[in-house]
Design a protein around this motif. Structure first.
Motif, PDB file in Angstrom:
ATOM      1  N   HIS A  33      -0.093  74.777   8.792  1.00 41.77           N
ATOM      2  CA  HIS A  33      -0.430  74.446  10.195  1.00 41.77           C
ATOM      3  C   HIS A  33      -1.648  75.203  10.604  1.00 41.77           C
ATOM      4  O   HIS A  33      -1.237  76.671  10.393  1.00 41.77           O
ATOM      5  CB  HIS A  33       0.765  74.440  10.955  1.00 41.77           C
ATOM      6  N   GLY A  34      -2.584  74.859  11.048  1.00 42.70           N
ATOM      7  CA  GLY A  34      -3.609  75.831  11.686  1.00 42.70           C
ATOM      8  C   GLY A  34      -3.106  76.851  12.678  1.00 42.70           C
ATOM      9  O   GLY A  34      -3.743  78.004  12.500  1.00 42.70           O
ATOM     10  N   LYS A  35      -2.080  76.683  13.394  1.00 39.81           N
ATOM     11  CA  LYS A  35      -1.600  77.516  14.290  1.00 39.81           C
ATOM     12  C   LYS A  35      -0.938  78.855  13.386  1.00 39.81           C
ATOM     13  O   LYS A  35      -1.142  79.889  13.989  1.00 39.81           O
ATOM     14  CB  LYS A  35      -0.492  76.955  15.167  1.00 39.81           C
ATOM     15  N   VAL A  36      -0.327  78.454  12.422  1.00 41.91           N
ATOM     16  CA  VAL A  36       0.398  79.568  11.681  1.00 41.91           C
ATOM     17  C   VAL A  36      -1.018  80.464  11.046  1.00 41.91           C
ATOM     18  O   VAL A  36      -1.044  81.617  11.076  1.00 41.91           O
ATOM     19  CB  VAL A  36       1.104  78.960  10.721  1.00 41.91           C
ATOM     20  N   VAL A  37      -1.906  79.813  10.682  1.00 45.43           N
ATOM     21  CA  VAL A  37      -3.245  80.644   9.945  1.00 45.43           C
ATOM     22  C   VAL A  37      -3.688  81.419  11.457  1.00 45.43           C
ATOM     23  O   VAL A  37      -3.965  82.608  10.949  1.00 45.43           O
ATOM     24  CB  VAL A  37      -3.976  79.740   9.412  1.00 45.43           C
ATOM     25  N   GLN A  38      -3.809  80.835  12.402  1.00 47.24           N
ATOM     26  CA  GLN A  38      -4.152  81.685  13.742  1.00 47.24           C
ATOM     27  C   GLN A  38      -3.626  82.748  13.914  1.00 47.24           C
ATOM     28  O   GLN A  38      -4.070  83.852  13.968  1.00 47.24           O
ATOM     29  CB  GLN A  38      -4.380  80.761  14.839  1.00 47.24           C
ATOM     30  N   GLU A  39      -2.143  82.657  13.823  1.00 51.28           N
ATOM     31  CA  GLU A  39      -1.198  83.676  14.221  1.00 51.28           C
ATOM     32  C   GLU A  39      -1.419  85.040  13.034  1.00 51.28           C
ATOM     33  O   GLU A  39      -1.652  86.117  13.376  1.00 51.28           O
ATOM     34  CB  GLU A  39       0.008  83.325  14.248  1.00 51.28           C
ATOM     35  N   ILE A  40      -1.568  84.549  11.745  1.00 52.06           N
ATOM     36  CA  ILE A  40      -1.788  85.615  10.764  1.00 52.06           C
ATOM     37  C   ILE A  40      -2.989  86.175  10.855  1.00 52.06           C
ATOM     38  O   ILE A  40      -2.940  87.242  10.710  1.00 52.06           O
ATOM     39  CB  ILE A  40      -1.486  84.790   9.352  1.00 52.06           C
ATOM     40  N   LEU A  41      -4.045  85.568  10.983  1.00 53.31           N
ATOM     41  CA  LEU A  41      -5.542  86.348  11.371  1.00 53.31           C
ATOM     42  C   LEU A  41      -5.382  86.889  12.579  1.00 53.31           C
ATOM     43  O   LEU A  41      -6.280  87.882  12.763  1.00 53.31           O
ATOM     44  CB  LEU A  41      -6.553  85.059  11.167  1.00 53.31           C
ATOM     45  N   GLY A  42      -4.515  86.545  13.597  1.00 55.31           N
ATOM     46  CA  GLY A  42      -4.719  87.313  14.686  1.00 55.31           C
ATOM     47  C   GLY A  42      -5.797  86.992  15.842  1.00 55.31           C
ATOM     48  O   GLY A  42      -5.971  87.673  16.775  1.00 55.31           O
ATOM     49  N   HIS A  43      -6.223  85.779  15.434  1.00 51.39           N
ATOM     50  CA  HIS A  43      -6.976  85.394  16.598  1.00 51.39           C
ATOM     51  C   HIS A  43      -6.392  84.679  17.993  1.00 51.39           C
ATOM     52  O   HIS A  43      -5.103  84.414  17.777  1.00 51.39           O
ATOM     53  CB  HIS A  43      -7.699  83.892  16.164  1.00 51.39           C
ATOM     54  N   SER A  44      -6.981  84.974  18.985  1.00 52.32           N
ATOM     55  CA  SER A  44      -6.535  84.547  20.133  1.00 52.32           C
ATOM     56  C   SER A  44      -6.545  83.042  20.573  1.00 52.32           C
ATOM     57  O   SER A  44      -6.046  82.561  21.469  1.00 52.32           O
ATOM     58  CB  SER A  44      -6.943  85.536  21.277  1.00 52.32           C
ATOM     59  N   ASP A  45      -7.456  82.363  19.596  1.00 51.43           N
ATOM     60  CA  ASP A  45      -7.884  81.128  20.167  1.00 51.43           C
ATOM     61  C   ASP A  45      -7.707  80.250  18.636  1.00 51.43           C
ATOM     62  O   ASP A  45      -8.537  80.470  17.778  1.00 51.43           O
ATOM     63  CB  ASP A  45      -9.140  80.868  20.615  1.00 51.43           C
ATOM     64  N   ARG A  47      -9.025  77.335  18.273  1.00 47.97           N
ATOM     65  CA  ARG A  47     -10.228  76.707  17.903  1.00 47.97           C
ATOM     66  C   ARG A  47     -10.994  77.562  17.021  1.00 47.97           C
ATOM     67  O   ARG A  47     -11.767  77.145  16.087  1.00 47.97           O
ATOM     68  CB  ARG A  47     -11.081  76.101  18.973  1.00 47.97           C
ATOM     69  N   LEU A  48     -11.083  78.942  17.273  1.00 46.63           N
ATOM     70  CA  LEU A  48     -12.091  80.001  16.485  1.00 46.63           C
ATOM     71  C   LEU A  48     -11.719  79.772  14.952  1.00 46.63           C
ATOM     72  O   LEU A  48     -12.464  79.657  14.167  1.00 46.63           O
ATOM     73  CB  LEU A  48     -11.695  81.078  17.003  1.00 46.63           C
ATOM     74  N   VAL A  52     -14.369  78.156  12.584  1.00 53.26           N
ATOM     75  CA  VAL A  52     -14.996  79.204  11.757  1.00 53.26           C
ATOM     76  C   VAL A  52     -14.559  79.438  10.390  1.00 53.26           C
ATOM     77  O   VAL A  52     -15.294  79.629   9.377  1.00 53.26           O
ATOM     78  CB  VAL A  52     -14.954  80.634  12.522  1.00 53.26           C
ATOM     79  N   TYR A  53     -13.260  79.501  10.085  1.00 51.27           N
ATOM     80  CA  TYR A  53     -12.557  79.823   9.072  1.00 51.27           C
ATOM     81  C   TYR A  53     -12.202  78.469   8.093  1.00 51.27           C
ATOM     82  O   TYR A  53     -12.220  78.724   6.943  1.00 51.27           O
ATOM     83  CB  TYR A  53     -11.383  80.686   9.101  1.00 51.27           C
ATOM     84  N   ALA A  54     -11.838  77.394   8.694  1.00 50.16           N
ATOM     85  CA  ALA A  54     -11.137  76.333   7.992  1.00 50.16           C
ATOM     86  C   ALA A  54     -12.169  75.348   7.624  1.00 50.16           C
ATOM     87  O   ALA A  54     -12.835  74.681   8.396  1.00 50.16           O
ATOM     88  CB  ALA A  54     -10.034  75.885   8.787  1.00 50.16           C
TER      89      ALA A  54
END
Length: 100
Positions: A33-45, A47-48, A52-54
């Motif tokens: 899930h993208g939310k998990v990836v966001q948390e691992i990467l440390g992004h605050s948003d 959508r970023l 950008v990454y996916a």
């Protein structure tokens, strides 16, 4: 230090940013899930992370199309019309045999 680790592991030089980008794209491709990836990467948003990454490749686009084809093959138009909007996902999961 990073370059020494690459050298010791006999790996070619690759920028850390490129590793990060590859990691996030692979995680999304493996349906993490993208939310998990966001948390691992440390992004605050969220959508970023997703914008950008996916990267979306053709194989990732084919799966939803295949699932929709499957859905409409199994559900008659009459069933679709009478299915309540709130329950369509549950009905679909039951058709697929998902236990959740």
């Amino acid at each position: 230090m990073y370059d020494r680790l690459l050298q010791k592991a006999d790996l070619p030089h690759i920028r850390i940013h490129d590793l990060r980008h590859s990691y996030s794209t692979l995680m999304v491709a493996m349906k993490v899930h993208g939310k998990v990836v966001q948390e691992i990467l440390g992004h605050s948003d969220y959508r970023l992370t997703m914008n950008v990454y996916a990267q979306v490749d053709l194989a990732m686009q084919e799966e939803p199309a295949r699932l929709l084809d499957e859905f409409f093959e199994k559900v008659s138009l009459h069933q679709w019309k009478r299915t309540k909007k709130a329950n369509w996902c549950l009905d679909w999961c039951q058709l697929r045999g998902d236990s959740s």
